[in-house]
Each structure stands twice: as structure tokens, then as C-alpha cells.
Design a protein around this motif. Structure first.
Motif, PDB file in Angstrom:
ATOM      1  N   THR A 177       1.213  -1.197   0.226  1.00  0.00           N
ATOM      2  CA  THR A 177       0.397   0.340   0.014  1.00  0.00           C
ATOM      3  C   THR A 177       0.538   1.141  -0.033  1.00  0.00           C
ATOM      4  O   THR A 177       2.119   1.146   0.261  1.00  0.00           O
ATOM      5  CB  THR A 177      -0.864   0.398   0.761  1.00  0.00           C
ATOM      6  OG1 THR A 177      -1.727   1.042   2.179  1.00  0.00           O
ATOM      7  CG2 THR A 177       0.194   0.112   2.034  1.00  0.00           C
ATOM      8  N   ARG A 203      -6.748   2.650  -5.261  1.00  0.00           N
ATOM      9  CA  ARG A 203      -7.328   4.057  -4.489  1.00  0.00           C
ATOM     10  C   ARG A 203      -8.627   3.989  -5.114  1.00  0.00           C
ATOM     11  O   ARG A 203      -9.553   4.465  -3.989  1.00  0.00           O
ATOM     12  CB  ARG A 203      -6.788   4.605  -4.437  1.00  0.00           C
ATOM     13  CG  ARG A 203      -5.664   4.890  -3.722  1.00  0.00           C
ATOM     14  CD  ARG A 203      -4.968   6.054  -3.539  1.00  0.00           C
ATOM     15  NE  ARG A 203      -4.248   6.181  -5.173  1.00  0.00           N
ATOM     16  CZ  ARG A 203      -4.609   7.313  -6.217  1.00  0.00           C
ATOM     17  NH1 ARG A 203      -4.631   8.939  -5.410  1.00  0.00           N
ATOM     18  NH2 ARG A 203      -2.953   8.416  -6.598  1.00  0.00           N
ATOM     19  N   ASN A 204      -8.705   3.732  -6.787  1.00  0.00           N
ATOM     20  CA  ASN A 204     -10.403   4.409  -6.523  1.00  0.00           C
ATOM     21  C   ASN A 204     -11.509   3.162  -7.229  1.00  0.00           C
ATOM     22  O   ASN A 204     -12.306   3.715  -6.699  1.00  0.00           O
ATOM     23  CB  ASN A 204      -9.886   5.472  -8.049  1.00  0.00           C
ATOM     24  CG  ASN A 204      -9.518   6.895  -7.437  1.00  0.00           C
ATOM     25  OD1 ASN A 204      -9.521   7.700  -6.637  1.00  0.00           O
ATOM     26  ND2 ASN A 204      -8.462   7.098  -7.338  1.00  0.00           N
ATOM     27  N   PHE A 261     -13.391   2.774  -4.607  1.00  0.00           N
ATOM     28  CA  PHE A 261     -14.106   3.750  -3.417  1.00  0.00           C
ATOM     29  C   PHE A 261     -15.270   3.809  -3.057  1.00  0.00           C
ATOM     30  O   PHE A 261     -16.812   3.297  -3.405  1.00  0.00           O
ATOM     31  CB  PHE A 261     -13.827   5.293  -4.620  1.00  0.00           C
ATOM     32  CG  PHE A 261     -13.854   6.532  -3.647  1.00  0.00           C
ATOM     33  CD1 PHE A 261     -12.387   6.300  -2.780  1.00  0.00           C
ATOM     34  CD2 PHE A 261     -14.430   6.573  -2.998  1.00  0.00           C
ATOM     35  CE1 PHE A 261     -12.535   8.063  -2.617  1.00  0.00           C
ATOM     36  CE2 PHE A 261     -14.549   8.389  -2.466  1.00  0.00           C
ATOM     37  CZ  PHE A 261     -13.185   8.621  -1.991  1.00  0.00           C
ATOM     38  N   PRO A 262     -15.993   3.954  -2.073  1.00  0.00           N
ATOM     39  CA  PRO A 262     -14.543   4.329  -0.618  1.00  0.00           C
ATOM     40  C   PRO A 262     -13.489   2.981  -0.453  1.00  0.00           C
ATOM     41  O   PRO A 262     -12.869   3.390   0.750  1.00  0.00           O
ATOM     42  CB  PRO A 262     -15.276   4.854   0.494  1.00  0.00           C
ATOM     43  CG  PRO A 262     -16.175   4.250   0.288  1.00  0.00           C
ATOM     44  CD  PRO A 262     -16.490   3.675  -0.991  1.00  0.00           C
ATOM     45  N   ARG A 263     -13.730   1.996  -0.987  1.00  0.00           N
ATOM     46  CA  ARG A 263     -12.963   0.997  -0.423  1.00  0.00           C
ATOM     47  C   ARG A 263     -11.612   1.001  -0.794  1.00  0.00           C
ATOM     48  O   ARG A 263     -11.529   1.464  -2.287  1.00  0.00           O
ATOM     49  CB  ARG A 263     -13.707  -0.568  -0.375  1.00  0.00           C
ATOM     50  CG  ARG A 263     -13.414  -1.493   0.796  1.00  0.00           C
ATOM     51  CD  ARG A 263     -14.514  -2.395   0.314  1.00  0.00           C
ATOM     52  NE  ARG A 263     -14.002  -3.160   1.450  1.00  0.00           N
ATOM     53  CZ  ARG A 263     -14.441  -3.988   2.229  1.00  0.00           C
ATOM     54  NH1 ARG A 263     -15.955  -4.534   2.206  1.00  0.00           N
ATOM     55  NH2 ARG A 263     -14.114  -5.308   2.838  1.00  0.00           N
ATOM     56  N   GLU A 264     -10.415   0.855  -0.411  1.00  0.00           N
ATOM     57  CA  GLU A 264      -9.271   0.330  -1.342  1.00  0.00           C
ATOM     58  C   GLU A 264      -8.913  -0.457  -1.264  1.00  0.00           C
ATOM     59  O   GLU A 264      -9.240  -2.167  -0.959  1.00  0.00           O
ATOM     60  CB  GLU A 264      -8.455   1.101  -0.432  1.00  0.00           C
ATOM     61  CG  GLU A 264      -7.974   2.164  -0.961  1.00  0.00           C
ATOM     62  CD  GLU A 264      -6.534   3.304  -0.233  1.00  0.00           C
ATOM     63  OE1 GLU A 264      -5.845   2.607  -0.252  1.00  0.00           O
ATOM     64  OE2 GLU A 264      -6.530   4.821   0.368  1.00  0.00           O
ATOM     65  N   VAL A 265      -8.336  -1.169  -2.557  1.00  0.00           N
ATOM     66  CA  VAL A 265      -7.988  -3.202  -2.124  1.00  0.00           C
ATOM     67  C   VAL A 265      -6.450  -2.921  -2.684  1.00  0.00           C
ATOM     68  O   VAL A 265      -5.614  -1.881  -2.556  1.00  0.00           O
ATOM     69  CB  VAL A 265      -8.106  -3.468  -3.827  1.00  0.00           C
ATOM     70  CG1 VAL A 265     -10.164  -4.361  -3.738  1.00  0.00           C
ATOM     71  CG2 VAL A 265      -8.445  -2.827  -4.972  1.00  0.00           C
ATOM     72  N   PRO A 266      -5.668  -4.427  -1.794  1.00  0.00           N
ATOM     73  CA  PRO A 266      -4.046  -3.729  -1.899  1.00  0.00           C
ATOM     74  C   PRO A 266      -3.616  -4.198  -2.855  1.00  0.00           C
ATOM     75  O   PRO A 266      -4.663  -4.343  -4.351  1.00  0.00           O
ATOM     76  CB  PRO A 266      -4.172  -5.669  -1.380  1.00  0.00           C
ATOM     77  CG  PRO A 266      -5.095  -5.927  -0.495  1.00  0.00           C
ATOM     78  CD  PRO A 266      -6.157  -5.114  -1.334  1.00  0.00           C
TER      79      PRO A 266
END
Lengths: 321, 301
Positions: A177, A291-292, A295-300
Motif C-alpha cells: 500500500t 484507490r479508486n 471507492f471508498p474502499r481500497e484494495v491491496p
């Protein structure tokens, strides 16, 4: 390097071209984002830029290190984590997690230092074990690297179990990240990776010799051993830097050198410089997606590089078949 | 020759260690428990399996700290034959035989204890559940992600252990805990893990506890379970209160210095609070009542 002016101009032009694409991607990934419309004073812009810079530096470092590894091993499957730097880094972070449970303050800010130390130490151990009678045969290096990798990888859960700590921090650290990147992280990583990558680029003659084959280079009179060790040490340090600031990101170091290998006809310098910018740009795009995309969750970051990278690698394999 | 002897010795040692494990198991006394009455209790566990278990259960192994707390709160601690190394509450729980940790419980030890019932959790213990059931040991899975489920599970465990009344009491107290606190309308963010930032999202036990304490859990906007958070969204939401898990060892300064965080309302107003105890908020057990009280106090501080 004894290059003709025309050649030099050609290299210069391509570097300018690649750098502008990288900067363009960086700017776009800063301006655009899911979420909300931002005005220039918004701190979000700075955060995105720092994250982008960390992603670029990490990607550039990994790709350049990948070039070194693939030329030393003379194998397109070689990648920067081959000497055990990734497991060395997570092992060091795991040790730090355990130590921190006995301290009253957070050791989170020491993670990068621990990771860098762990990665460098693991690579160094591999290199010194594999070195016998002043020579480092690649097969020995490969096997030692696998052994060190597996050993440290296995020790990480063992010492965590021993201490009764949970795996979370180390687990997430391993996924990669760019979060938490500030001005200091962004600038120091960019400076160091640019510096080390230039050293590799200016030693690209060694890469040419390595690709020629160790035996042949040796007979030409080139000190292949010295060059090999030098390049591997710098590449390991580059890998360690990227792990320290962006976690363990797979695929970049494997994919990018294969992608840019078509430039090899123009000499190894070209291969190194193209990989530097391509790796950086690739990771900027990957980080932007991480990041997007949800969104609003992030993935590795790891998932993104693999999802984007694997199909392309398959395409390359099919094309060359 | 020397090599051969070494190999031979290693083989002998390997076998010896295997057999010593076996003898321990065969030494187990054949106990015949008296069964005065046979009543069965049917219920659905949290893996959605229809279970039918003979009650009251006389011996239990708990594979989660929360289950251990529930059993002690029901006054049935004496039925507990084994716990995990993470079971640290109440004090008596620490004296119980340990069957491993939460992630890797030792199947041999559990089988040796011959419990009537093993209480497990979902996900990480799924394969273990199969192994235990193949060895003829009944397993019930409870993994509450809301206060309502937690109360329901406690009532089932109460019925299984013969502590129905007490379970009814505790369960109702948990469900009614929210009525003690009025809705504050304050936006609360809880940090479960830093770098990458992870929070408690929709359908998580902690989210429900924050709501019961009168707050709005902004983690819900990031998705289900325990999502990785994009800080950009956090800046947009701008929470009023920022809670931090104690185990992270973070201070106000650690959070305030993160890029962009200085603009957050909760940082400016110094509304960053470290939970005094993670366990009372994270474990779906009787202590959540205390946990909700603590969160409410922090929200209104």
C-alpha cells in the motif's frame, strides 16, 4: 560509454518522452479521483501526489532491480524478490511487532527502517552463503535464495505464534500500500531510487556482458564476478527500499523487464531507462486503480498489479511462441 | 556407515514421537457418563446448520475468547474443559487447559478432552470444524456480527448448558443496552489497524456497538466487514470522534501527523480517544454492555 552523438540524442529523446508520460500519469492521478471535486488548496491533492510519487519510485525501483536480476540469472522468470528480500522484510517487521508489544509507544514509524534492514540483510546473507571460492554461480544463488526465502517466510508465523501476537499487521504489510506516504517518504524514496537506478544505468555495460554469458565475458577479460555482486547489491537495496515504503508488490519486477526487453537491441542502458519509467508509470496507474476502483474502499496494490499484469504476461508469452 | 546410523536414529526418533502421542491417547480412561434424561435441543448455528444436541451439555471446549466469557457469565465455568490461549477473561479462564490459539487449535488435544460440545467461530476455523466432526465431536458455530445475534447466541448457549434464565437476562440486557443512550448524531470513526487504514464497516459487531452507544458509525460507508479505507473519503465525511484500538499503541500525535489528517474536525477538537480495552468492544459477549457504556462516554467527552 562510447556512444555516438546521434545515439546519445536518441537516448535523451526517449528518456524525455518516457518521463513526460510518467509525469502526465502522475498529474492525472493527482487531479482525478473518485470522491469529490477538489480546489488547488485541498490537502487531498498533496496526499494523492505523495502516494503517486511513492508508487512511481517503488515501481521504478522494482522494474530496474528486475532488469538486473533477469540479466544476472539470464532468465526472464527472475524477479527482485529472488534473494529473499520480501520474506526478510516481513520477518523484520514481525520481530518489530513483537518488540513493540513490550514498549509503550507505537513502532509503526519504524516499520520502513525494519523492512529495509530485513530485506537488505536477507539478500546479503543469500549472497554471502552462495559465494564460494570467490565465485557466485547463479544456480547456487538461486537455490540459496529460495532456501533463505522459505526459511524466513516460515519463521514469521512461527515467531508470531510464539509471542501470541496476531498476523494482521504483517499480513497487510505484505499486500502493499502507498497509504501514509508523506512529503518525507515521497521525496526520500524518489531521491534514493533515482540515484541507485542511475548507478545501474551507468553500469549498463556490465549488463551487456552478463547477457553475453559469464563464460564468454570472462574470456574477453571482463571482471564479471565483481560486476555481478555490485549490481545485485544495488538491486537488492532498491528492492528493500520499495518494500520499506510501499510493502511487497509482486509482478512489477517480473513483468516490466519482459515488457521493455524489445529495447535491448539498442543496448542495456536503454533497457534500464525504459524499465525505470515504465515500472514507475505502471505502478502509478495501479495505485490509482487501487484507490479508486472500489471507492471508498481500497484494495491491496498486489491484486491490481497481478490483475493488470498477468494477462499482459500471457499475451507476451503467446506472441513470442 | 556413520550416515546410515544418523538416518536410522532420526527414523527411530520420528517413530518414537509418533507412538508416544498414541499411547497418551489410548491411556484415556473409558468414562461412562450417566444419562438420566435425554432431551434434545434443536437450533440453527451461525453456519446455518440445523443442529440437534442432547441437553444439558456437561463438558464444553471454547475456541474463542468471547465464547469463554459467555460460558463464565452464565455461571457454567466448571463445564469448560478447554480454552484458547487468547481467553484472558475472567481470571479463572486463564487456569483452564489451553487447546492452542484462536487460529490453530490443536485437534488432538480437543479430541482427547472428549467434550460433549465445541464452540467455534466461522471462517478461520472452518476446516477444523470438519475435522472435529469427523472425529465424532459436536461443534456449534457462533459468530455474532450484531448485538441482536449476540443476544440470540447467548440464549442458545444458555439452553445448551442449562442456564436458560441467566442467558435470557444477559441477552435481553444486551439488546436493550442501546435504549440507555440517546442518539447523539455524532459521526464516529474507529481505527482497527493503520497502514493501510482499516475500520469496522457494515455488518460488523463493533459498528453495531457504536450505533447502540448513540453514535453514527461512518465505517459503514466503506463497505461490509473490515474494509481498507481510502482516507480521501474520510476527509469528506469529517468525523466528530475518532476512536483507536488500544492494541495499536497509537497516540493523538501519531494520528494527527498523518498527511491531511490535521484538517479533520476530530483532530482539531482533540476528539481522538484510545479505547481503554479492545476486548470489551470487539468480543460478542456479555461485556459488550460495558463496552457500549465506554463508547458512549468517549463520544460525549
Amino acid at each position: 560509454m562510447n556512444l555516438s552523438t546521434g545515439r546519445l540524442k536518441q537516448i535523451f529523446n526517449s528518456i524525455v518522452f518516457q518521463a513526460s508520460i510518467a509525469i502526465l500519469c502522475l498529474v492525472l492521478s493527482t487531479i482525478f479521483g473518485y470522491g469529490y471535486v477538489v480546489d488547488p488548496s485541498d490537502p487531498v491533492l498533496r496526499i494523492r501526489l505523495f502516494r503517486g510519487l511513492v508508487a512511481f519510485s517503488a515501481g521504478a525501483s522494482l522494474a530496474t532491480a528486475g532488469v538486473v536480476f533477469q540479466s544476472v540469472f539470464r532468465n526472464p522468470m527472475a524477479e527482485p524478490y529472488l534473494l529473499g528480500s520480501s520474506s526478510g522484510a516481513s520477518f523484520a517487521v514481525a520481530v518489530l511487532t513483537i518488540v513493540s508489544s513490550y514498549l509503550s509507544f507505537s513502532t509503526i514509524s519504524f516499520y520502513p527502517a525494519a523492512a529495509l534492514f530485513g530485506a537488505a540483510a536477507a539478500s546479503f546473507v543469500t549472497l554471502s552463503i552462495a559465494r564460494t571460492n570467490g565465485r557466485t554461480p547463479v544456480l547456487k544463488l538461486l537455490l540459496t535464495g529460495i532456501a533463505v526465502s522459505f526459511f524466513l517466510g516460515a519463521m514469521t508465523p512461527v515467531i508470531l505464534a510464539f509471542s501470541g501476537k496476531d498476523l494482521y499487521t504483517v499480513f497487510f504489510f505484505m499486500n502493499g500500500t502507498t497509504q501514509g506516504a508523506g512529503l518525507f517518504e515521497a521525496l526520500s524514496l524518489l531521491t534514493f531510487s533515482a540515484l541507485l537506478c542511475s548507478i545501474i544505468a551507468f553500469n549498463s555495460r556490465s549488463i551487456d556482458y552478463l547477457l553475453l554469458g559469464e563464460e564468454r565475458s570472462y574470456h574477453i577479460g571482463f571482471e564479471i564476478e565483481k560486476a555481478k555482486m555490485f549490481l545485485l547489491l544495488i538491486a537488492s537495496f532498491l528492492t528493500g527500499l520499495s518494500v520499506a515504503f510501499a510493502g511487497i508488490i509482486g509482478f512489477v519486477g517480473l513483468l516490466i523487464p519482459n515488457l521493455t526487453k524489445s529495447n535491448l537491441s539498442k543496448g542495456a542502458f536503454h533497457w534500464v531507462s525504459t524499465s525505470f519509467f515504465a515500472g514507475g508509470t505502471f505502478l502509478v496507474i495501479a495505485d490509482f486503480s487501487a484507490r479508486n476502483l472500489f471507492f471508498p474502499r481500497e484494495v491491496p496494490l498486489n491484486s491490481i498489479t497481478a490483475i493488470l499484469g498477468a494477462p499482459y504476461l500471457i499475451y507476451l508469452v503467446r506472441k513470442n511462441a | 556407515m556413520k550416515k546410515f546410523i544418523t538416518v536410522f536414529l532420526i527414523v527411530i526418533l520420528l517413530f518414537a514421537s509418533t507412538f508416544s502421542g498414541c499411547t497418551l491417547e489410548t491411556k484415556r480412561p473409558e468414562k461412562t457418563t450417566k444419562k438420566p434424561e435425554t432431551t434434545y435441543f434443536s437450533f440453527k448455528d451461525d453456519l446455518n446448520r440445523e443442529l440437534k444436541i442432547k441437553v444439558p451439555v456437561s463438558s464444553v471446549v471454547s475456541l474463542a475468547p468471547s465464547h469463554t466469557e459467555v460460558i463464565f457469565a452464565l455461571g457454567k465455568g466448571q463445564k469448560l474443559k478447554g480454552v484458547t490461549v487468547f481467553c484472558n477473561y475472567p481470571e479463572e479462564a486463564k487456569k483452564k487447559p489451553k487447546v492452542g490459539d484462536f487460529f490453530n487449535p490443536n485437534v488432538e488435544m480437543i479430541v482427547k478432552l472428549k467434550p460433549d460440545l465445541v464452540l467455534a467461530v466461522k471462517g478461520i476455523q472452518n476446516s477444523l470444524i470438519r475435522t472435529l466432526e469427523n472425529n465424532g465431536i459436536q461443534v456449534a458455530v457462533f459468530d455474532a456480527t450484531s448485538l441482536k445475534d449476540c443476544a440470540k447466541d447467548i440464549k442458545i448457549i444458555g439452553k445448551l448448558l442449562g442456564a436458560e434464565k441467566k442467558a435470557e437476562e444477559i441477552g435481553n440486557a444486551i439488546v436493550n443496552a442501546s435504549s440507555n443512550y440517546e442518539k447523539t448524531g455524532k459521526k464516529v470513526f474507529i481505527e482497527i489497524s493503520p497502514d493501510p487504514l482499516i475500520t469496522a464497516g457494515k455488518n460488523s459487531f463493533i459498528s453495531d456497538a457504536i450505533k447502540a452507544a448513540g453514535g453514527i458509525n461512518v465505517g459503514d460507508e466503506f463497505g461490509e466487514g473490515y474494509p481498507i479505507v481510502n482516507p480521501e473519503k474520510l476527509f469528506e465525511i469529517n468525523p466528530d470522534v475518532y476512536l483507536v484500538s488500544k492494541s495499536l499503541n497509537l497516540k493523538y500525535e501519531d494520528i494527527a501527523k498523518r498527511p491531511g489528517f490535521s484538517k479533520l474536525k476530530c483532530i482539531k477538537n482533540r476528539k481522538v480517544f484510545v479505547l481503554p480495552d479492545d476486548d470489551i468492544v470487539q468480543r460478542p459477549g456479555p461485556r459488550i454492555i460495558k463496552g457500549i457504556e465506554v463508547i458512549n462516554e468517549l463520544i460525549n467527552r
